[in-house]
Enzyme design. Sequence first.
Site, PDB file in Angstrom:
ATOM      1  N   ARG A   1      52.422  87.050  25.777  1.00  0.00           N
ATOM      2  CA  ARG A   1      51.617  88.265  25.820  1.00  0.00           C
ATOM      3  C   ARG A   1      50.455  88.002  26.768  1.00  0.00           C
ATOM      4  O   ARG A   1      49.849  86.917  26.732  1.00  0.00           O
ATOM      5  CB  ARG A   1      51.104  88.649  24.433  1.00  0.00           C
ATOM      6  CG  ARG A   1      52.176  89.116  23.461  1.00  0.00           C
ATOM      7  CD  ARG A   1      52.762  90.470  23.885  1.00  0.00           C
ATOM      8  NE  ARG A   1      53.816  90.905  22.970  1.00  0.00           N
ATOM      9  CZ  ARG A   1      55.105  90.666  23.153  1.00  0.00           C
ATOM     10  NH1 ARG A   1      55.499  89.981  24.224  1.00  0.00           N
ATOM     11  NH2 ARG A   1      55.998  91.119  22.296  1.00  0.00           N
TER      12      ARG A   1
ATOM     13  N   GLU B   1      48.668  95.469  30.281  1.00  0.00           N
ATOM     14  CA  GLU B   1      49.973  96.055  30.531  1.00  0.00           C
ATOM     15  C   GLU B   1      50.077  97.466  29.942  1.00  0.00           C
ATOM     16  O   GLU B   1      49.641  97.685  28.817  1.00  0.00           O
ATOM     17  CB  GLU B   1      51.021  95.135  29.889  1.00  0.00           C
ATOM     18  CG  GLU B   1      52.426  95.340  30.357  1.00  0.00           C
ATOM     19  CD  GLU B   1      53.353  94.254  29.814  1.00  0.00           C
ATOM     20  OE1 GLU B   1      54.458  94.609  29.403  1.00  0.00           O
ATOM     21  OE2 GLU B   1      52.975  93.072  29.806  1.00  0.00           O
TER      22      GLU B   1
ATOM     23  N   HIS C   1      57.806  92.349  32.989  1.00  0.00           N
ATOM     24  CA  HIS C   1      58.116  92.158  31.562  1.00  0.00           C
ATOM     25  C   HIS C   1      59.630  92.249  31.314  1.00  0.00           C
ATOM     26  O   HIS C   1      60.114  93.101  30.561  1.00  0.00           O
ATOM     27  CB  HIS C   1      57.373  93.182  30.700  1.00  0.00           C
ATOM     28  CG  HIS C   1      57.208  92.722  29.276  1.00  0.00           C
ATOM     29  ND1 HIS C   1      56.121  93.065  28.504  1.00  0.00           N
ATOM     30  CD2 HIS C   1      57.980  91.948  28.477  1.00  0.00           C
ATOM     31  CE1 HIS C   1      56.239  92.531  27.294  1.00  0.00           C
ATOM     32  NE2 HIS C   1      57.374  91.850  27.264  1.00  0.00           N
TER      33      HIS C   1
END
Length: 319
Positions: free
Chosen positions: A238, A267, A285
Amino acid sequence: MAKKIFITSKLPGKIDRYLRAKGFTVSVYNGKEPITKNELIKKAAKANGVISLLSDKIDREVLSELTNCKVIANYAVGYNNIDVRYAKEKGIVVTNTPGVLSDATAELTISLILACSRRLIDAEKFMREGKFKGWMPDLFLGTELKGKTVGIVGAGEIGTEVARRINAFKTKILYFNRSKNSIVEDEFKGKKVSLNYLMKNSDIITVHLPLTADTYHIIDREKLKLMKKSAIIVNVARGEVIDEKYLIELLKKKRIKAAGFDVYENEPDINPELTKLKNVVLLPHIGSATTETREAMALLAARNVEAALKGKKPITPVN
């Protein structure tokens, strides 16, 4: 009356058909853009179960409107997008999709490490631009993985699979984890160390921690300062686990060699400074983005919803 399930995005594997065959009424959001909070509330208000994406922010406001909901199956390992505590107060089970994406994410981690260490992106661009005039001794010199020390921050399922793969390159392995990982130690001769020791002594650092209150910026300014000038850091966990802004400053100054990103602190927004740097590899991602894994994730999410709505214990509950 058939119980209603709302899926916030079309998923691989025709999961809507699977659930309809099990006797549920299913609706799927088919918008071209990610679903908004208001649209999520509107579409899921009467649903008994929801299959959500990591990008869906399911906070107290949303949960308060889900008056019929009994289960939210997050289509991800992480679930920091959901207020799990408040969901439990409302009697809503939250589930995730662990295990099935470990191999795909570990493979992408190795890909990022190789892309950074062997300058693959720059070299590929060089070829496309027609600049290759023949073999040269110093053309795109990179570094080998053999003999390097790899630090794995978070030795859970994904971290273990990374260790399994990186071990084939004849590397030394350090790992930081709350508990001992016998597989990493016994099979790959890994050594459990403090985070400071790992940051200071690793040639390559790869991050695999979930995002929690304890892990937010766990790799902060002081930890980043410990890295070798020749080090590479890769994050497929993350974005918020690392102080991204300070990492960018180190990369600008070439205080560290390179970094690979599959996730970002804000993000889906990306810090524009990253796109200006030549010593980074940027991915959107895609850690779990294989057909096999994404279909397995969808099936696990569907089976979790099915179990919960039939009064059974879900396969992978998190609350």
